[in-house]
Write an enzyme that holds these catalytic residues in place. Structure first.
Site, PDB file in Angstrom:
ATOM      1  N   ILE A 153      76.664  39.883 120.882  1.00 49.97           N
ATOM      2  CA  ILE A 153      75.621  40.554 121.658  1.00 49.97           C
ATOM      3  C   ILE A 153      75.726  42.057 121.483  1.00 49.97           C
ATOM      4  O   ILE A 153      74.731  42.752 121.227  1.00 49.97           O
ATOM      5  CB  ILE A 153      75.726  40.163 123.142  1.00 49.97           C
ATOM      6  N   ASP A 172      87.088  48.205 121.410  1.00 48.52           N
ATOM      7  CA  ASP A 172      87.431  46.782 121.443  1.00 48.52           C
ATOM      8  C   ASP A 172      88.778  46.605 120.763  1.00 48.52           C
ATOM      9  O   ASP A 172      88.863  46.600 119.533  1.00 48.52           O
ATOM     10  CB  ASP A 172      86.362  45.942 120.741  1.00 48.52           C
ATOM     11  N   ALA A 231      76.958  41.614 131.286  1.00 47.12           N
ATOM     12  CA  ALA A 231      78.063  40.694 130.971  1.00 47.12           C
ATOM     13  C   ALA A 231      78.464  39.899 132.214  1.00 47.12           C
ATOM     14  O   ALA A 231      77.964  38.798 132.450  1.00 47.12           O
ATOM     15  CB  ALA A 231      79.237  41.479 130.402  1.00 47.12           C
ATOM     16  N   ASP A 256      72.360  43.299 135.450  1.00 48.50           N
ATOM     17  CA  ASP A 256      71.873  41.916 135.434  1.00 48.50           C
ATOM     18  C   ASP A 256      72.879  40.968 136.072  1.00 48.50           C
ATOM     19  O   ASP A 256      72.561  39.807 136.317  1.00 48.50           O
ATOM     20  CB  ASP A 256      71.588  41.479 133.987  1.00 48.50           C
ATOM     21  N   GLU A 261      76.604  36.427 143.593  1.00 44.81           N
ATOM     22  CA  GLU A 261      75.250  36.046 143.194  1.00 44.81           C
ATOM     23  C   GLU A 261      74.820  34.795 143.956  1.00 44.81           C
ATOM     24  O   GLU A 261      75.597  33.851 144.066  1.00 44.81           O
ATOM     25  CB  GLU A 261      75.203  35.806 141.683  1.00 44.81           C
ATOM     26  N   HIS A 280      70.499  38.054 136.834  1.00 48.26           N
ATOM     27  CA  HIS A 280      71.352  37.342 135.879  1.00 48.26           C
ATOM     28  C   HIS A 280      70.508  36.444 134.971  1.00 48.26           C
ATOM     29  O   HIS A 280      70.737  35.233 134.883  1.00 48.26           O
ATOM     30  CB  HIS A 280      72.422  36.518 136.603  1.00 48.26           C
ATOM     31  N   GLY A 282      69.643  37.460 131.563  1.00 47.86           N
ATOM     32  CA  GLY A 282      69.638  38.001 130.209  1.00 47.86           C
ATOM     33  C   GLY A 282      69.320  36.960 129.156  1.00 47.86           C
ATOM     34  O   GLY A 282      68.649  37.243 128.165  1.00 47.86           O
TER      35      GLY A 282
END
Length: 326
Positions: A153, A172, A231, A256, A261, A280, A282
């Site tokens: 992504i 990363d 994410a 998102d 949630e 949420h 995406g």
């Protein structure tokens, strides 16, 4: 014998349903998508496989499912599954094969643009009868985007933001072959934050990454920066983010995902005009839902019928010590 498969949602996209039915599987759904329904279903029917979407699959439910032989995630995240219990039972947990990556990347860029140009605020103003052209936004071209993690992504996001005209910096520590990627690298998260006008999070939620972005990290960001998270909600200390947005330390955020949630009523985010919120979703496009459904169904068929496991998608490889696998 017919394989019993439980989808922990109301629906599964038709291509995934077709694959399972053609393979002779019996597919069940949760009409209300509630934790109570999931618990009742798991305890009353000997399911061979569970296709897990957003509901948590805790250890007590995994232990209460003696026939369970596979958990296939309907997506690429897996923090809602108790991996320790699944591994102890010898149950493989497989994620989908990044079928929703393009859709998540597009929403990521959309949230960045919406936050930078204050689209939601300006839209609300017009609807309320105001024609306010004095609220200047930010141009992203010529600025620096910092991407935290560089999976499928994130790499798509990098392509899109570079096309806008942004410089791309990535952190990363798990990428060994840096030379083959056309981006700049930050050796530490602190280095990335200090260099970025826009930060986008793309790492999984683990004990090590929980509250990866907290007060100290926000303080290292450039003043007026924007944070985007498509994410996992737990990556961000929400109280610290609220304070930074309310004080103007950060210009905006596009979110998102959230720690809780659905987002609770009265959450401070709801009172902040400089944060753009989506529920949420995406990966909730027609193309992404079809691709993820096919990948999840394919994992069920591969493991339970063809007796093979795609190691790229297996998140608890310790189970291979308990069973033969290709």
């Amino acid at each position: 014998m017919t394989l019993k498969v439980l989808m922990t949602a109301r629906t599964l996209a038709p291509p995934g349903v077709a694959l399972l039915e053609e393979a002779g599987c019996s597919l069940s759904f949760l009409p209300g998508e509630t934790a109570a329904e999931l618990a009742e279903a798991v305890r009353s029917v000997p399911y061979d496989a569970i296709i897990s979407r957003t509901l948590a699959l805790p250890g007590e439910l995994i232990e209460a499912a003696p026939a369970l032989r596979l958990i296939a995630r309907h997506g690429v995240g897996y923090n809602n599954v108790d991996l320790a219990s699944a591994t102890r039972r010898g149950i493989p947990v497989l994620v989908a094969d990044a079928g929703n990556g393009q859709s998540v990347a597009e929403l990521t860029v959309g949230l960045a643009l919406a936050a930078a140009r204050r689209i939601a605020v300006l839209d609300a103003g017009i609807r309320a009868g105001r024609w306010d052209r004095a609220q200047a936004g930010q141009q992203l071209a010529g600025r620096t985007a910092g991407l935290v993690a560089f999976g499928a992504i994130s790499r798509r996001v990098a392509v899109m933001l570079r096309a806008i005209g942004m410089r791309i910096v990535v952190h990363d520590p798990h990428i060994a072959d840096r030379a083959r990627h056309d981006v700049e690298w930050a050796d530490t998260l602190d280095d990335l934050l200090a260099a970025s006008d826009l930060v986008s999070l793309h790492c999984p939620l683990t004990p090590e990454t929980r509250h990866l972005i907290g007060p100290a990290q926000i303080a290292r960001l450039r003043r007026g920066a924007i944070l985007v998270n498509t994410a996992r909600g737990g990556l961000v200390d929400e109280a610290a983010l609220v304070e930074a947005l309310a004080s103007g330390r950060l210009a905006g955020a596009g979110l998102d995902t959230f720690e809780d949630e659905p987002l609770p009523a009265g959450h401070p985010f709801l009172a902040l005009p400089n944060v753009v919120l989506t529920p949420h979703m995406g990966g909730s496009t027609d193309a992404a839902l079809d691709a993820v459904a096919v990948s999840a169904a394919r994992n069920v068929i591969d493991v339970l019928i063809d007796r093979k496991i795609d190691r790229r998608l297996l998140v608890n490889p310790a189970v291979l010590e308990r069973q033969p696998a290709q």
